[in-house]
Design a protein around this motif. Structure first.
Motif, PDB file in Angstrom:
ATOM      1  N   GLY A  53     100.013 -17.201  42.219  1.00  0.00           N
ATOM      2  CA  GLY A  53     100.479 -16.244  43.215  1.00  0.00           C
ATOM      3  C   GLY A  53      99.726 -16.402  44.520  1.00  0.00           C
ATOM      4  N   SER A  54      99.575 -17.635  44.980  1.00  0.00           N
ATOM      5  CA  SER A  54      98.724 -17.911  46.148  1.00  0.00           C
ATOM      6  C   SER A  54      99.268 -17.346  47.455  1.00  0.00           C
ATOM      7  N   THR A  55     100.588 -17.134  47.546  1.00  0.00           N
ATOM      8  CA  THR A  55     101.155 -16.616  48.788  1.00  0.00           C
ATOM      9  C   THR A  55     101.317 -15.104  48.786  1.00  0.00           C
ATOM     10  N   GLY A  56     100.972 -14.457  47.673  1.00  0.00           N
ATOM     11  CA  GLY A  56     101.012 -13.001  47.606  1.00  0.00           C
ATOM     12  C   GLY A  56      99.734 -12.389  48.146  1.00  0.00           C
ATOM     13  N   GLY A 107      96.571 -13.534  46.293  1.00  0.00           N
ATOM     14  CA  GLY A 107      96.329 -14.947  46.555  1.00  0.00           C
ATOM     15  C   GLY A 107      95.791 -15.199  47.947  1.00  0.00           C
ATOM     16  N   LEU A 145      97.343 -24.266  43.254  1.00  0.00           N
ATOM     17  CA  LEU A 145      98.029 -23.136  43.872  1.00  0.00           C
ATOM     18  C   LEU A 145      99.433 -23.020  43.284  1.00  0.00           C
ATOM     19  N   ALA A 173     102.947 -20.665  43.669  1.00  0.00           N
ATOM     20  CA  ALA A 173     103.600 -19.659  44.507  1.00  0.00           C
ATOM     21  C   ALA A 173     105.060 -19.537  44.090  1.00  0.00           C
ATOM     22  N   ASN A 188     107.953 -18.756  49.055  1.00  0.00           N
ATOM     23  CA  ASN A 188     107.409 -18.770  50.416  1.00  0.00           C
ATOM     24  C   ASN A 188     106.816 -20.143  50.711  1.00  0.00           C
ATOM     25  N   LEU A 202     102.956 -21.587  51.696  1.00  0.00           N
ATOM     26  CA  LEU A 202     102.368 -22.511  50.727  1.00  0.00           C
ATOM     27  C   LEU A 202     102.020 -23.841  51.395  1.00  0.00           C
ATOM     28  N   GLN A 227      98.826 -23.422  53.249  1.00  0.00           N
ATOM     29  CA  GLN A 227      97.694 -23.361  52.331  1.00  0.00           C
ATOM     30  C   GLN A 227      97.331 -24.743  51.794  1.00  0.00           C
ATOM     31  N   CYS A 287     105.869 -24.275  42.722  1.00  0.00           N
ATOM     32  CA  CYS A 287     106.684 -23.294  43.436  1.00  0.00           C
ATOM     33  C   CYS A 287     107.843 -22.837  42.558  1.00  0.00           C
ATOM     34  N   LEU A 305     100.105 -13.161  39.961  1.00  0.00           N
ATOM     35  CA  LEU A 305     101.572 -13.126  39.962  1.00  0.00           C
ATOM     36  C   LEU A 305     102.065 -11.723  39.646  1.00  0.00           C
TER      37      LEU A 305
END
Length: 390
Positions: A8-11, A14, A33, A35, A38, A42, A45, A56, A101
């Motif tokens: 959940g790196s883009t949340g 994260g 990572l 995600a 998004n 990502l 990042q 993803c 997540l």
């Protein structure tokens, strides 16, 4: 240097985890990572942190990401879907997996991380809500460290450090009360999506923010605390604390109560989990107690916010399957609310109906958990479609 995978790196979790990594490049490296859709964030990042594995949402998103990274000069594996999530969760050079997540999506990769011997910094309540007994059995069997990231669970975890030989007499979970703490039942019935997403204290993802507004979030935390700290629900109390400075408290048999205080900034519990047992600078502003003036505590109103009582009821019923029903029904109801298909007041109605009408048998495996979750989601959606004529 500690290798970290982030689910959940883009949340919200994260992004804030990566901020801690950014602040301490000598201590942490983001090696994996995962995600959703998004891709823009990502990609940013990936270019900044140069992980070796990413995942993803689906194949189309993975193909798009590969096209965008043709000029990327670091070797990287790009996956997608469940296989990609589990690859990031079990990355060979990751010592710690941050589970951020939302909803049930974090269930299987969290189990995979534990099975592969990774320590887990868990921010996803649903893992313990849906499969608390099974998950904690796996944690104990593998001997990995489970480090809570949720601010309240982290507060409890911090309070019991150095007190491991002392039994917990009582856990006191604090709740901000959400944006509708002072509204009447009639006013709550008229609130909008925008109202529900306007949390007075915390910046969180939409699902968690709506759950905070219904107090379901606190109910899920009661279930989470029951499994994390092996304490029966009868010894877990919730109090409304509007200032959100005291993140939770623990009472011990001698009458002593320890509390963890801090700003409303998730980077505090995240940094503690990443650096445990040490502490590192998190970028959080210090609190001025004279400026605060006073702190307040109140009993929650379970008439206006019945989902808090529903969580206790789920634990009292069996602690396993009833919690799955509660969580799955809430996921459906919140999604319908965010999509403008039901009113805010209809969320607890749907959840309580599911808890009242769906009977289940005890789950014995992760597959049982997932099957029951899907069954409940299908039944709640079917009931809604019949009721609404959709």
């Amino acid at each position: 240097m500690k290798g970290i995978s982030i689910l959940g790196s883009t949340g919200s979790i994260g992004v804030q985890t990566l901020d801690i990594v950014r602040r301490h490049p000598d201590l942490f490296k983001a090696v994996g990572l995962a995600a959703g859709s998004n891709i823009d964030l990502l990609e940013q990042q990936i270019r900044e942190f140069k992980p070796s594995l990413v995942s993803c949402l689906d194949e189309n998103a993975a193909l798009e990401l590969k096209k965008r990274l043709t000029d990327h000069n670091h070797r990287i594996w790009i996956g997608h879907s469940q296989e990609g999530l589990e690859a990031v969760a079990t990355a060979g050079d990751a010592e710690l997996v941050v589970g951020g997540l939302p909803g049930s999506a974090g269930l299987r990769p969290s189990f995979a991380a534990v099975e592969s011997g990774k320590d887990v910094a868990l921010a996803t309540k649903e893992v313990l809500v849906m499969a608390g007994r099974l998950f904690m059995e796996r944690v104990r069997k593998t001997g990995v460290r489970l480090l809570p990231v949720d601010s309240e669970q982290s507060a409890i975890f911090q309070c019991i450090q150095g007190n491991r030989g002392a039994a917990i007499e009582r856990i006191i979970l604090t709740a901000s009360g959400g944006p509708f703490r002072e509204k009447s039942a009639e006013e709550i019935a008229k609130v909008t999506r925008e109202d529900a997403l306007n949390h007075p204290r915390w910046k969180m993802g939409p699902k968690v923010t709506v759950d905070s507004a219904t107090l379901m979030n606190k109910g899920l935390e009661v279930i989470e605390a029951r499994w994390l700290f092996d304490v029966p629900s009868s010894r877990i109390e919730v109090v409304i604390h509007p200032e959100s400075i005291v993140h939770s408290m623990v009472e011990f048999p001698d009458g002593s109560i320890m509390a963890q205080l801090g700003a409303t900034d998730m980077r505090i519990p995240i940094s503690y989990a990443l650096a445990f047992p040490d502490r590192v600078e998190s970028g959080t502003r210090p609190i001025s107690f004279p400026a605060l003036g006073s702190l307040h505590f109140h009993q929650p109103d379970t008439d206006r916010f019945p989902l808090l009582s529903a969580a206790y009821r789920a634990l009292e019923n069996d602690g396993d399957t009833a919690s799955i029903v509660l969580n799955a029904a809430d996921e459906v109801a919140v999604d319908l609310f965010l999509g403008g298909k039901i009113s805010f007041a209809h969320i607890p109605t749907m959840v309580l109906r599911a808890l009242d009408t769906i009977s289940t048998s005890r789950v014995k495996s992760l597959q049982d958990v997932e099957d029951l979750h899907r069954e409940v989601v299908h039944r709640v959606m079917t009931d809604w479609a019949i009721f609404s004529g959709a």
